[in-house]
Design an enzyme around this catalytic site. Structure first.
Site, PDB file in Angstrom:
ATOM      1  N   PRO A 118      18.484 -11.577  21.602  1.00  0.00           N
ATOM      2  CA  PRO A 118      19.737 -10.837  21.756  1.00  0.00           C
ATOM      3  C   PRO A 118      20.547 -11.440  22.908  1.00  0.00           C
ATOM      4  CG  PRO A 118      17.821  -9.361  21.813  1.00  0.00           C
ATOM      5  CD  PRO A 118      17.311 -10.751  21.943  1.00  0.00           C
ATOM      6  N   LYS A 119      21.844 -11.437  22.775  1.00  0.00           N
ATOM      7  CA  LYS A 119      22.711 -11.855  23.888  1.00  0.00           C
ATOM      8  C   LYS A 119      22.980 -10.615  24.746  1.00  0.00           C
ATOM      9  CE  LYS A 119      26.904 -14.466  24.932  1.00  0.00           C
ATOM     10  NZ  LYS A 119      27.451 -13.491  25.914  1.00  0.00           N
ATOM     11  N   VAL A 120      22.143 -10.416  25.729  1.00  0.00           N
ATOM     12  CA  VAL A 120      22.213  -9.222  26.569  1.00  0.00           C
ATOM     13  C   VAL A 120      23.503  -9.263  27.387  1.00  0.00           C
ATOM     14  CG1 VAL A 120      21.046  -7.895  28.353  1.00  0.00           C
ATOM     15  CG2 VAL A 120      19.707  -9.137  26.643  1.00  0.00           C
TER      16      VAL A 120
ATOM     17  N   GLY B  42      25.977 -10.012  20.936  1.00  0.00           N
ATOM     18  CA  GLY B  42      25.712 -11.043  19.951  1.00  0.00           C
ATOM     19  C   GLY B  42      24.269 -11.492  20.047  1.00  0.00           C
TER      20      GLY B  42
END
Length: 556
Positions: A121-123, A276
């Site tokens: 996950p794009k944290v 994202g």
């Protein structure tokens, strides 16, 4: 309205296909300076005071818009979105940043020449470097410009989920990751970004407030010069207490697999906000070769924003079937979900005036129920604001049954209404079709199409043979609709409940009803009863009813 309003040219830039306004040099300087000043104020508040006066999404989109304008007009950028003026600590290894792919196909091309790929996950938070020496956390550095940042050591050490002591290969290590706002069952698709990045930045900027730091966590996404094997990295991080990385890092080999994970993380509950996904290869250069903007072993595929900033190109006015004037903003085209949005309804003239929207303004647009675009707010107003004057309010429910130059908008709105599914169900007849037919046959009134013959339809230019046949078929079917459908086609102001209860079957019976008898129907009060009496006795309506009778329409 500006002399050049609506005129644009396209240029290719590092920000994609930028839409360049056809401004004079003086106007470009004025608009760029105005937006640049606003972004500078937001930056000062964000980086110096730890507060955010605007959402992350709006800031990002307006900052991109500023860079597009600067690119269009060869204007030297004066504002940086990451001002590390007081960041003096050098990162042991630079933060490279990530290239953002535009979609699945670009991702597929990127993956084609790489192997040993992993998705995460794009944290959404703020980036940080953690430095461990002899097993102890000795330094934490904010991302800054990717080379130098601020000393965040004391604050990061106060985050409970960050291990202060580690063992084994991590004892002498440098980690890069994201400080994030801890969430309970955050579902990105439903809850959005929550302005998480700004909130985290604000918490990290505050002095001597360790309590708020308890709400933060860290997600490690890079280990420069760490173990070459991703499974080994994940195992060591988990043993040290960085458990989330292994939990949310998955091996992938195709773009389809990445897309599947992207959809899952968008719609399922997570302990952090995301914007994202990130795909990375575990095959990385040695840490000393890492440079800002040159991390070609990792890419991001961001989620489509739930709202987009769009520039207003023009303001238009539409006159509806009942004579009400509505205002429409014509937009620079934007993508929302799977829809291309070029127009948005602003509502009545009074609402438009309250919103205070003019050509050149930047507005935030999202999709409401059933995918209908709506305006959420004005996020930036241009410097040279000129709003068009609305048309005179001379239209009402008893105007424009007959065609005339000043009546065409309401006239066509009436035609679109009567051909709609809920009235005469003339499928395929919209505004453009009615305009073509009127241009050809010069309709006198809204029912003149009933007099068009099959022979005439078959010779109508602008329609293919199949369309002509379909049109004639629709006209013929419409003749056989019941009386109640035809009075609705006339535009009688009768609520559905009252129409269902209405027991008359002819125009004569309608004209015999007085206000008292109308008032006995459900949903009809004194004022509506008066308007119904006025409607059925109006001279234009009476002439149209007589004409329908001459055409053999039931009940007339």
């Amino acid at each position: 309205m500006w002399k050049w309003a609506g005129v644009v040219v396209m240029v290719w830039s590092s920000y994609g296909t930028a839409i360049c306004p056809a401004w004079s040099h003086a106007k470009a300087e004025q608009e760029i300076a105005g937006l640049n000043a606003q972004i500078s104020r937001w930056n000062d508040a964000y980086w110096q005071e730890g507060k955010s006066d605007v959402s992350d999404e709006i800031y990002d989109q307006l900052n991109t818009r500023l860079k597009q304008w600067q690119q269009c007009f060869n204007h030297e950028p004066a504002t940086e979105d990451i001002p590390p003026a007081n960041g003096t600590l050098r990162h042991p290894f630079a933060h490279t940043g990530v290239h953002k792919v535009s979609g699945k196909e670009e991702l597929r091309q990127w993956m084609h020449s790489r192997r040993d790929l992993w998705v995460q996950p794009k944290v959404d938070g703020v980036a940080v470097t953690l430095v461990y020496r002899k097993g102890k956390l000795v330094q934490a550095i904010s991302r800054g410009d990717g080379v130098k940042g601020e000393d965040w050591t004391a604050r990061v050490q106060a985050i409970p989920s960050v291990p202060l002591n580690v063992k084994g290969v991590l004892s002498e290590s440098v980690l890069q990751g994201e400080i994030f706002l801890r969430c309970e069952r955050h579902i990105q698709q439903q809850m959005g970004g929550m302005n998480a990045r700004a909130k985290v930045a604000g918490m990290m900027m505050r002095q001597n407030n360790k309590t708020v730091l308890e709400n933060l966590g860290v997600f490690i996404w890079a280990w420069p010069d760490g173990p070459q094997s991703m499974p080994q990295r994940l195992s060591e991080l988990t043993k040290a207490g960085f458990t989330l990385t292994a939990q949310y890092t998955r091996a992938v080999s195709t773009a389809d697999e990445v897309e599947k994970n992207r959809k899952e993380w968008l719609t399922s509950s997570l302990p952090f906000v995301t914007d994202g996904i990130v795909v990375r290869s575990s095959i990385e250069p040695v840490g000393e070769q890492w440079l800002p903007g040159e991390g070609d072993w990792v890419v991001a595929w961001k989620y489509s924003p739930v709202s987009q900033v769009a520039e207003v190109n023009a303001i238009q006015f539409a006159i509806g079937r009942t004579g009400k004037i509505s205002v429409v903003a014509v937009l620079e085209s934007i993508q929302l979900d799977d829809k291309r949005v070029k127009r948005v309804n602003l509502g009545s003239v009074s609402r438009w005036q309250a919103l205070d929207i003019a050509p050149g303004d930047q507005i935030l647009v999202s999709l409401a129920g059933q995918g209908i675009p709506r305006v959420d707010k004005v996020v930036w107003r241009g410097n040279d604001r000129k709003k068009p004057a609305p048309p005179a309010s001379q239209y009402h429910s008893l105007t424009c049954f007959y065609a005339s130059p000043e009546c065409l908008e309401q006239f066509f709105a009436r035609l679109v209404w009567l051909s709609s599914k809920q009235i005469l169900n003339m499928e395929g007849l919209g505004d453009s079709s009615w305009r073509l037919l009127h241009q050809t046959y010069h309709f006198e009134h809204i029912f003149s199409w009933l007099a068009v013959t099959q022979e005439q339809i078959e010779k109508t230019s602008g329609l293919n043979p199949a369309r002509r046949l379909q049109l004639w078929h629709r006209f013929e079917l419409a003749r056989h609709h019941p009386f109640k459908k035809w009075i609705k086609a006339l535009g009688i102001p009768l609520p559905q409940a009252a129409a269902d209860a209405l027991s008359v079957h002819s125009w004569r019976q309608l004209q015999d009803k007085d206000a008292v008898s109308w008032n006995q129907l459900p949903g009809i009060g004194t004022e509506k009863a008066r308007k119904l009496v006025e409607f059925v006795h109006d001279s234009q309506i009476t002439r149209l009813a007589t004409w329908l009778g001459e055409q053999g329409i039931d009940g007339f």
